[in-house]
Design a protein around this motif. Structure first.
Motif, PDB file in Angstrom:
ATOM      1  N   UNK A   1       0.856  -1.202  -0.044  1.00 50.63           N
ATOM      2  CA  UNK A   1       0.136  -0.137  -0.243  1.00 50.63           C
ATOM      3  C   UNK A   1       0.804   1.424   0.110  1.00 50.63           C
ATOM      4  N   UNK A   2       1.974   1.247   0.528  1.00 52.47           N
ATOM      5  CA  UNK A   2       3.021   2.283   0.597  1.00 52.47           C
ATOM      6  C   UNK A   2       3.741   2.438  -0.849  1.00 52.47           C
ATOM      7  N   UNK A   3       2.808   2.843  -1.671  1.00 51.42           N
ATOM      8  CA  UNK A   3       3.394   3.328  -3.040  1.00 51.42           C
ATOM      9  C   UNK A   3       2.470   4.484  -3.640  1.00 51.42           C
ATOM     10  N   UNK A   4       2.813   5.121  -4.625  1.00 49.58           N
ATOM     11  CA  UNK A   4       2.120   6.053  -5.340  1.00 49.58           C
ATOM     12  C   UNK A   4       1.670   5.409  -6.571  1.00 49.58           C
ATOM     13  N   UNK A   5       0.159   5.280  -6.641  1.00 51.29           N
ATOM     14  CA  UNK A   5      -0.239   4.375  -7.965  1.00 51.29           C
ATOM     15  C   UNK A   5      -0.696   5.369  -9.041  1.00 51.29           C
ATOM     16  N   UNK A   6      -0.385   4.818 -10.271  1.00 52.23           N
ATOM     17  CA  UNK A   6      -0.883   5.827 -11.186  1.00 52.23           C
ATOM     18  C   UNK A   6      -2.256   5.674 -11.429  1.00 52.23           C
ATOM     19  N   UNK A   7      -2.805   6.825 -12.183  1.00 54.54           N
ATOM     20  CA  UNK A   7      -4.174   6.990 -12.305  1.00 54.54           C
ATOM     21  C   UNK A   7      -4.902   5.958 -13.327  1.00 54.54           C
ATOM     22  N   UNK A   8      -3.833   5.340 -13.968  1.00 53.94           N
ATOM     23  CA  UNK A   8      -4.192   4.107 -14.826  1.00 53.94           C
ATOM     24  C   UNK A   8      -4.273   2.632 -13.989  1.00 53.94           C
ATOM     25  N   UNK A   9      -4.287   2.867 -12.695  1.00 55.90           N
ATOM     26  CA  UNK A   9      -4.699   1.654 -11.910  1.00 55.90           C
ATOM     27  C   UNK A   9      -6.056   1.967 -10.867  1.00 55.90           C
ATOM     28  N   UNK A  10      -6.638   1.041 -10.629  1.00 58.83           N
ATOM     29  CA  UNK A  10      -7.903   0.964  -9.888  1.00 58.83           C
ATOM     30  C   UNK A  10      -7.620   0.375  -8.652  1.00 58.83           C
ATOM     31  N   UNK A  11      -7.658   1.081  -7.575  1.00 57.04           N
ATOM     32  CA  UNK A  11      -7.391   0.500  -6.211  1.00 57.04           C
ATOM     33  C   UNK A  11      -8.407   0.050  -5.473  1.00 57.04           C
ATOM     34  N   UNK A  12      -8.527  -1.025  -4.794  1.00 60.46           N
ATOM     35  CA  UNK A  12      -9.306  -1.761  -4.171  1.00 60.46           C
ATOM     36  C   UNK A  12      -9.034  -2.066  -2.633  1.00 60.46           C
ATOM     37  N   UNK A  13      -9.799  -1.374  -1.583  1.00 60.45           N
ATOM     38  CA  UNK A  13      -9.402  -1.567  -0.390  1.00 60.45           C
ATOM     39  C   UNK A  13     -10.328  -2.542   0.182  1.00 60.45           C
TER      40      UNK A  13
ATOM     41  N   UNK B   1     -18.371  -7.220 -15.606  1.00 62.72           N
ATOM     42  CA  UNK B   1     -17.593  -5.937 -16.184  1.00 62.72           C
ATOM     43  C   UNK B   1     -17.718  -5.892 -17.634  1.00 62.72           C
ATOM     44  N   UNK B   2     -17.769  -6.852 -18.232  1.00 65.67           N
ATOM     45  CA  UNK B   2     -17.780  -6.868 -19.914  1.00 65.67           C
ATOM     46  C   UNK B   2     -19.075  -6.403 -20.286  1.00 65.67           C
TER      47      UNK B   2
ATOM     48  N   UNK C   1     -15.253   1.582 -11.866  1.00 66.06           N
ATOM     49  CA  UNK C   1     -15.880   1.247 -10.671  1.00 66.06           C
ATOM     50  C   UNK C   1     -17.106   1.767 -10.606  1.00 66.06           C
ATOM     51  N   UNK C   2     -17.729   2.660 -10.782  1.00 66.50           N
ATOM     52  CA  UNK C   2     -19.012   3.211 -10.511  1.00 66.50           C
ATOM     53  C   UNK C   2     -19.875   2.533 -11.306  1.00 66.50           C
ATOM     54  N   UNK C   3     -19.439   1.860 -12.341  1.00 63.50           N
ATOM     55  CA  UNK C   3     -20.370   1.154 -13.416  1.00 63.50           C
ATOM     56  C   UNK C   3     -20.448  -0.678 -13.096  1.00 63.50           C
ATOM     57  N   UNK C   4     -19.126  -1.235 -12.728  1.00 61.49           N
ATOM     58  CA  UNK C   4     -19.170  -2.226 -12.617  1.00 61.49           C
ATOM     59  C   UNK C   4     -18.521  -2.896 -11.196  1.00 61.49           C
ATOM     60  N   UNK C   5     -18.270  -2.135 -10.262  1.00 61.23           N
ATOM     61  CA  UNK C   5     -17.896  -2.441  -8.822  1.00 61.23           C
ATOM     62  C   UNK C   5     -18.972  -2.073  -7.942  1.00 61.23           C
ATOM     63  N   UNK C   6     -19.412  -1.039  -8.177  1.00 59.80           N
ATOM     64  CA  UNK C   6     -20.372  -0.454  -7.147  1.00 59.80           C
ATOM     65  C   UNK C   6     -21.741  -1.182  -7.452  1.00 59.80           C
ATOM     66  N   UNK C   7     -22.033  -1.511  -8.468  1.00 59.92           N
ATOM     67  CA  UNK C   7     -23.229  -2.263  -8.989  1.00 59.92           C
ATOM     68  C   UNK C   7     -23.194  -3.745  -8.755  1.00 59.92           C
ATOM     69  N   UNK C   8     -21.944  -4.413  -8.585  1.00 62.41           N
ATOM     70  CA  UNK C   8     -21.827  -5.898  -8.524  1.00 62.41           C
ATOM     71  C   UNK C   8     -22.420  -6.428  -7.324  1.00 62.41           C
ATOM     72  N   UNK C   9     -23.232  -7.333  -7.338  1.00 62.27           N
ATOM     73  CA  UNK C   9     -23.907  -8.303  -6.427  1.00 62.27           C
ATOM     74  C   UNK C   9     -22.943  -9.090  -5.979  1.00 62.27           C
ATOM     75  N   UNK C  10     -22.024  -8.868  -4.776  1.00 62.05           N
ATOM     76  CA  UNK C  10     -21.342  -9.494  -3.989  1.00 62.05           C
ATOM     77  C   UNK C  10     -22.020 -10.681  -3.165  1.00 62.05           C
TER      78      UNK C  10
END
Length: 225
Positions: free
Chosen positions: A135-147, A165-166, A180-189
């Motif tokens: 976690x102690x890194x600077x992540x590019x905007x091209x990465x999606x980070x999941x906590x 996702x597809x 994330x707003x389209x495919x993570x927040x809507x995903x039925x875990x």
């Protein structure tokens, strides 16, 4: 970065010299990683570093004079030139606080505080590969980070999530995008996924097998999949 072909980056040798000169410099020189390293390196190894003063005031950042001189030389003129070309509130803020990142992902830092590792995914990729990174890194905007905890890895890496996702997220050419707003927040875990020990065991087994396979074949995520 020693792989920079445009001459914008300071050399790794100079970084090491500055750390040897003053060990405190290491406190604000942070590993930086993007989607390419995550997908192409068998060990997801980074090769870049950035100077990160976070949200420090200028007088606090000047406690690292050698590093401030680099930022002042390389960042400040660009910020001020951009403001001179066309004024905007955003550009004015960037020029005023030239030693800070243009946008500091405060919500991200709050979300991952106290976590040793986070789950990472390239925002756009031909194949969807989630990996654990320090976690102690600077992540590019091209990465999606999941906590998320270890139970989240096998769920997100599953075929079920891939199909979701597809169906819900956009693409770029022949590569799948992850919004994330389209495919993570809507995903039925699945129910109780955060505390499911079976899921956690499956995830650890899969992650370990895949990591060993990539190292053995000297191939990154994209070639592996």
């Amino acid at each position: 970065d020693d792989m920079d072909k445009e001459g914008a980056a300071t050399s790794i040798c100079e970084m090491q010299r500055l750390i040897s000169k003053d060990i405190r410099n290491q406190e604000v020189i942070i590993p930086y990683i993007g989607g390419d390293e995550v997908n192409t390196s068998p060990t997801h190894e980074h090769h870049r570093y950035v100077i990160s003063f976070g949200e420090m005031a200028e007088e606090d950042a000047r406690r690292w004079p050698d590093l401030m001189s680099i930022v002042e030389k390389k960042v400040r003129p660009e910020r001020e030139a951009a403001l001179a070309e066309s004024w905007s509130q955003d550009k004015a803020k960037r020029a005023k606080k030239w030693w800070q990142f243009a946008r500091f992902a405060k919500d991200l830092h709050i979300a991952i505080e106290g976590q040793e590792h986070v789950l990472v995914l390239a925002r756009t990729s031909k194949y969807m590969g989630f990996v654990w990174m320090p976690s102690h890194m600077i992540f590019s905007e091209n990465l999606v980070i999941f906590a998320v905890g270890h139970g989240g890895f096998p769920v997100l890496q599953s075929r079920t999530h891939s199909v979701w996702v597809g169906f819900t997220s956009s693409t770029l050419e022949d590569r799948q995008g992850y919004r994330p707003t389209d495919c993570f927040e809507t995903f039925p875990f699945p129910a109780e996924w955060k505390n499911d020990q079976n899921l956690e065991a499956v995830g650890k087994a899969y992650d370990g097998f895949r990591a060993a396979l990539m190292v053995r074949n000297n191939e990154g995520l994209t070639k592996t999949y």
